[in-house]
Write an enzyme that holds these catalytic residues in place. Structure first.
Site, PDB file in Angstrom:
ATOM      1  N   LYS A  67       0.434   1.611  -1.711  1.00  0.00           N
ATOM      2  CA  LYS A  67       1.096   2.214  -2.884  1.00  0.00           C
ATOM      3  C   LYS A  67       1.906   3.437  -2.457  1.00  0.00           C
ATOM      4  O   LYS A  67       3.045   3.619  -2.890  1.00  0.00           O
ATOM      5  CB  LYS A  67       0.043   2.717  -3.885  1.00  0.00           C
ATOM      6  CG  LYS A  67      -0.624   1.686  -4.721  1.00  0.00           C
ATOM      7  CD  LYS A  67      -1.511   2.435  -5.738  1.00  0.00           C
ATOM      8  CE  LYS A  67      -2.456   1.546  -6.471  1.00  0.00           C
ATOM      9  NZ  LYS A  67      -3.342   2.281  -7.384  1.00  0.00           N
ATOM     10  N   TYR A 108      -2.724  -8.347  -3.040  1.00  0.00           N
ATOM     11  CA  TYR A 108      -2.590  -9.772  -3.359  1.00  0.00           C
ATOM     12  C   TYR A 108      -1.185 -10.309  -3.069  1.00  0.00           C
ATOM     13  O   TYR A 108      -0.870 -11.448  -3.429  1.00  0.00           O
ATOM     14  CB  TYR A 108      -2.920  -9.999  -4.848  1.00  0.00           C
ATOM     15  CG  TYR A 108      -4.354  -9.677  -5.222  1.00  0.00           C
ATOM     16  CD1 TYR A 108      -5.362 -10.634  -5.106  1.00  0.00           C
ATOM     17  CD2 TYR A 108      -4.710  -8.412  -5.707  1.00  0.00           C
ATOM     18  CE1 TYR A 108      -6.677 -10.338  -5.460  1.00  0.00           C
ATOM     19  CE2 TYR A 108      -6.018  -8.110  -6.063  1.00  0.00           C
ATOM     20  CZ  TYR A 108      -6.999  -9.072  -5.935  1.00  0.00           C
ATOM     21  OH  TYR A 108      -8.292  -8.788  -6.280  1.00  0.00           O
ATOM     22  N   ASP A 109      -0.318  -9.509  -2.441  1.00  0.00           N
ATOM     23  CA  ASP A 109       1.082  -9.924  -2.228  1.00  0.00           C
ATOM     24  C   ASP A 109       1.235 -11.281  -1.531  1.00  0.00           C
ATOM     25  O   ASP A 109       2.134 -12.050  -1.901  1.00  0.00           O
ATOM     26  CB  ASP A 109       1.850  -8.844  -1.449  1.00  0.00           C
ATOM     27  CG  ASP A 109       2.207  -7.656  -2.335  1.00  0.00           C
ATOM     28  OD1 ASP A 109       2.165  -7.803  -3.568  1.00  0.00           O
ATOM     29  OD2 ASP A 109       2.534  -6.581  -1.790  1.00  0.00           O
ATOM     30  N   THR A 147      -3.104   9.005  -4.947  1.00  0.00           N
ATOM     31  CA  THR A 147      -3.635   7.697  -4.556  1.00  0.00           C
ATOM     32  C   THR A 147      -4.203   7.749  -3.146  1.00  0.00           C
ATOM     33  O   THR A 147      -3.700   8.493  -2.308  1.00  0.00           O
ATOM     34  CB  THR A 147      -2.547   6.593  -4.628  1.00  0.00           C
ATOM     35  OG1 THR A 147      -3.125   5.357  -4.225  1.00  0.00           O
ATOM     36  CG2 THR A 147      -1.343   6.888  -3.765  1.00  0.00           C
ATOM     37  N   ASN A 148      -5.245   6.940  -2.927  1.00  0.00           N
ATOM     38  CA  ASN A 148      -5.796   6.777  -1.572  1.00  0.00           C
ATOM     39  C   ASN A 148      -5.320   5.468  -0.954  1.00  0.00           C
ATOM     40  O   ASN A 148      -5.736   5.117   0.142  1.00  0.00           O
ATOM     41  CB  ASN A 148      -7.334   6.763  -1.633  1.00  0.00           C
ATOM     42  CG  ASN A 148      -7.885   8.137  -1.955  1.00  0.00           C
ATOM     43  OD1 ASN A 148      -7.600   9.106  -1.242  1.00  0.00           O
ATOM     44  ND2 ASN A 148      -8.649   8.246  -3.032  1.00  0.00           N
ATOM     45  N   ASP A 153      -2.619   2.985 -11.850  1.00  0.00           N
ATOM     46  CA  ASP A 153      -3.652   1.967 -11.863  1.00  0.00           C
ATOM     47  C   ASP A 153      -2.936   0.647 -12.064  1.00  0.00           C
ATOM     48  O   ASP A 153      -2.071   0.511 -12.939  1.00  0.00           O
ATOM     49  CB  ASP A 153      -4.696   2.209 -12.955  1.00  0.00           C
ATOM     50  CG  ASP A 153      -6.006   1.524 -12.586  1.00  0.00           C
ATOM     51  OD1 ASP A 153      -6.564   1.848 -11.508  1.00  0.00           O
ATOM     52  OD2 ASP A 153      -6.459   0.631 -13.324  1.00  0.00           O
ATOM     53  N   PHE A 176       1.067  -5.316   0.675  1.00  0.00           N
ATOM     54  CA  PHE A 176      -0.397  -5.161   0.662  1.00  0.00           C
ATOM     55  C   PHE A 176      -1.052  -5.958  -0.474  1.00  0.00           C
ATOM     56  O   PHE A 176      -0.373  -6.596  -1.287  1.00  0.00           O
ATOM     57  CB  PHE A 176      -0.783  -3.672   0.553  1.00  0.00           C
ATOM     58  CG  PHE A 176      -0.551  -3.084  -0.819  1.00  0.00           C
ATOM     59  CD1 PHE A 176       0.708  -2.686  -1.229  1.00  0.00           C
ATOM     60  CD2 PHE A 176      -1.610  -2.946  -1.724  1.00  0.00           C
ATOM     61  CE1 PHE A 176       0.914  -2.173  -2.501  1.00  0.00           C
ATOM     62  CE2 PHE A 176      -1.408  -2.412  -2.999  1.00  0.00           C
ATOM     63  CZ  PHE A 176      -0.137  -2.030  -3.387  1.00  0.00           C
ATOM     64  N   HIS A 222       6.382  -4.651 -10.350  1.00  0.00           N
ATOM     65  CA  HIS A 222       5.748  -3.910 -11.435  1.00  0.00           C
ATOM     66  C   HIS A 222       5.795  -2.406 -11.167  1.00  0.00           C
ATOM     67  O   HIS A 222       6.061  -1.612 -12.045  1.00  0.00           O
ATOM     68  CB  HIS A 222       4.291  -4.392 -11.572  1.00  0.00           C
ATOM     69  CG  HIS A 222       3.519  -4.430 -10.275  1.00  0.00           C
ATOM     70  ND1 HIS A 222       4.042  -4.993  -9.123  1.00  0.00           N
ATOM     71  CD2 HIS A 222       2.305  -3.936  -9.925  1.00  0.00           C
ATOM     72  CE1 HIS A 222       3.161  -4.854  -8.142  1.00  0.00           C
ATOM     73  NE2 HIS A 222       2.101  -4.221  -8.595  1.00  0.00           N
ATOM     74  N   LYS A 230      10.846  -5.721  -2.485  1.00  0.00           N
ATOM     75  CA  LYS A 230       9.690  -5.681  -3.397  1.00  0.00           C
ATOM     76  C   LYS A 230       9.909  -4.606  -4.460  1.00  0.00           C
ATOM     77  O   LYS A 230       9.734  -4.857  -5.655  1.00  0.00           O
ATOM     78  CB  LYS A 230       8.384  -5.434  -2.623  1.00  0.00           C
ATOM     79  CG  LYS A 230       7.190  -5.352  -3.568  1.00  0.00           C
ATOM     80  CD  LYS A 230       5.853  -5.144  -2.886  1.00  0.00           C
ATOM     81  CE  LYS A 230       4.779  -4.892  -3.951  1.00  0.00           C
ATOM     82  NZ  LYS A 230       3.473  -4.556  -3.412  1.00  0.00           N
TER      83      LYS A 230
HETATM   84  P1  ITT Z   1      -6.034   4.302  -5.813  1.00  0.00           P
HETATM   85  O1  ITT Z   1      -6.954   4.148  -7.004  1.00  0.00           O
HETATM   86  O2  ITT Z   1      -6.473   5.357  -4.865  1.00  0.00           O
HETATM   87  O3  ITT Z   1      -4.592   4.461  -6.219  1.00  0.00           O
HETATM   88  P2  ITT Z   1      -6.695   1.510  -5.383  1.00  0.00           P
HETATM   89  O4  ITT Z   1      -6.354   0.505  -4.320  1.00  0.00           O
HETATM   90  O5  ITT Z   1      -8.162   1.653  -5.740  1.00  0.00           O
HETATM   91  O6  ITT Z   1      -6.079   2.914  -4.966  1.00  0.00           O
HETATM   92  P3  ITT Z   1      -6.251   0.453  -8.035  1.00  0.00           P
HETATM   93  O7  ITT Z   1      -7.578   0.912  -8.520  1.00  0.00           O
HETATM   94  O8  ITT Z   1      -5.063   0.625  -8.923  1.00  0.00           O
HETATM   95  O9  ITT Z   1      -5.859   1.155  -6.670  1.00  0.00           O
HETATM   96  O10 ITT Z   1      -6.428  -1.067  -7.608  1.00  0.00           O
HETATM   97  C1  ITT Z   1      -5.372  -1.872  -7.599  1.00  0.00           C
HETATM   98  C2  ITT Z   1      -5.648  -3.112  -6.757  1.00  0.00           C
HETATM   99  O11 ITT Z   1      -4.802  -4.152  -7.286  1.00  0.00           O
HETATM  100  C3  ITT Z   1      -5.228  -2.887  -5.323  1.00  0.00           C
HETATM  101  O12 ITT Z   1      -6.282  -2.482  -4.500  1.00  0.00           O
HETATM  102  C4  ITT Z   1      -4.680  -4.278  -4.942  1.00  0.00           C
HETATM  103  O13 ITT Z   1      -5.741  -5.125  -4.554  1.00  0.00           O
HETATM  104  C5  ITT Z   1      -4.096  -4.775  -6.265  1.00  0.00           C
HETATM  105  N1  ITT Z   1      -2.658  -4.422  -6.360  1.00  0.00           N
HETATM  106  C6  ITT Z   1      -2.081  -3.410  -7.082  1.00  0.00           C
HETATM  107  N2  ITT Z   1      -0.763  -3.372  -6.877  1.00  0.00           N
HETATM  108  C7  ITT Z   1      -0.487  -4.344  -6.000  1.00  0.00           C
HETATM  109  C8  ITT Z   1       0.688  -4.782  -5.366  1.00  0.00           C
HETATM  110  O14 ITT Z   1       1.855  -4.177  -5.550  1.00  0.00           O
HETATM  111  N3  ITT Z   1       0.605  -5.825  -4.541  1.00  0.00           N
HETATM  112  C9  ITT Z   1      -0.558  -6.442  -4.309  1.00  0.00           C
HETATM  113  N4  ITT Z   1      -1.734  -6.078  -4.832  1.00  0.00           N
HETATM  114  C10 ITT Z   1      -1.699  -5.033  -5.678  1.00  0.00           C
END
Ligand code: ITT
Length: 211
Positions: free
Chosen positions: A14, A156-157, A9-10, A71, A154, A182, A177
């Protein structure tokens, strides 16, 4: 010495959560930065599963390491599951967390209290370099607030209210958290998958080689 497991992941938010969630597994967790990997996988699929698979298999093949990709995103019931797999791009490619929240709240301005239920979803894909993939799913139910509250964690938290705790996810410590999120739900299942073949075999092969 434990076999390395790549956290594919970037997203720094996460990564921080996984570093706590995966303590104690029989693998050494390594980040993309530590492995000198800068690949950004195009998330071209429509579902969490396919995007997670794409990220995990691409990075496992490139690194030669077992890789864990996640994802995840938000599904708002009154918006028919939006933003879903598009959670990151919801307000445009270069948007910030605060831009995404502003956009979401504007889309929900006419949705009354009582109809603002939502889920956070997380799909983990675990992949071996040879292309074996397994999925683990996690979900957390909550309510979208009218205004952001809290500074922790981070995405939408700040607008995701957890009824059982009476606070938004951004008002919870990382540990709180992780215990209800999830991602925590999916990660606890991933730990069990890593204890079984073929993942456990790769660890064993390495131990046998070092003996
Ligand atoms: P990687 O693909 O590199 O893992 P990303 O930020 O692009 O990073 P996603 O494609 O899975 O990851 O996008 C998920 C988005 O959903 C993330 O950028 C947040 O805006 C939101 N999200 C996911 N999990 C969350 C969490 O635990 N709390 C708040 N927002 C979350």
């Amino acid at each position: 010495m434990n076999q390395r497991l790549l956290l594919a992941t970037n997203n720094k938010g996460k990564a921080r959560e996984y570093e706590t969630l995966l303590t104690g597994i029989p693998f050494q967790l390594v980040t993309m930065a530590e492995e000198g990997i800068t690949t950004k996988v195009e998330e071209s699929a429509e579902t969490f599963e396919e995007n997670a698979r794409l990220k995990a298999t691409t990075l496992a093949a490139e690194s030669g390491l077992i890789s864990l990709a996640d994802d995840s995103g938000l599904e708002v019931d009154a918006l028919g599951g939006e933003p879903g797999a598009k959670s990151h791009r919801y307000a445009g490619e270069d948007a910030s967390d605060s831009d995404r929240i502003t956009f979401l709240l504007s889309r929900m301005k006419d949705i009354p209290e009582g109809k603002r239920t939502a889920s956070f979803r997380c799909v983990i894909a675990l992949a071996t370099p040879a292309g074996h993939v397994e999925f683990c799913h996690g979900e957390c139910r909550g309510i979208i607030t009218f205004e952001p509250r809290g500074e922790q964690n981070f995405g939408y938290d700040p607008v995701f209210y957890v009824p059982s705790l009476g606070r938004t996810m951004a008002e919870l410590s990382l540990e709180e958290k992780n215990s209800i999120s999830h991602r925590g739900d999916a990660a606890r299942k991933a730990i069990e998958v890593l204890k079984r073949p073929p993942f456990s075999n790769l660890q064993k092969q390495r131990n046998d080689r070092e003996r």
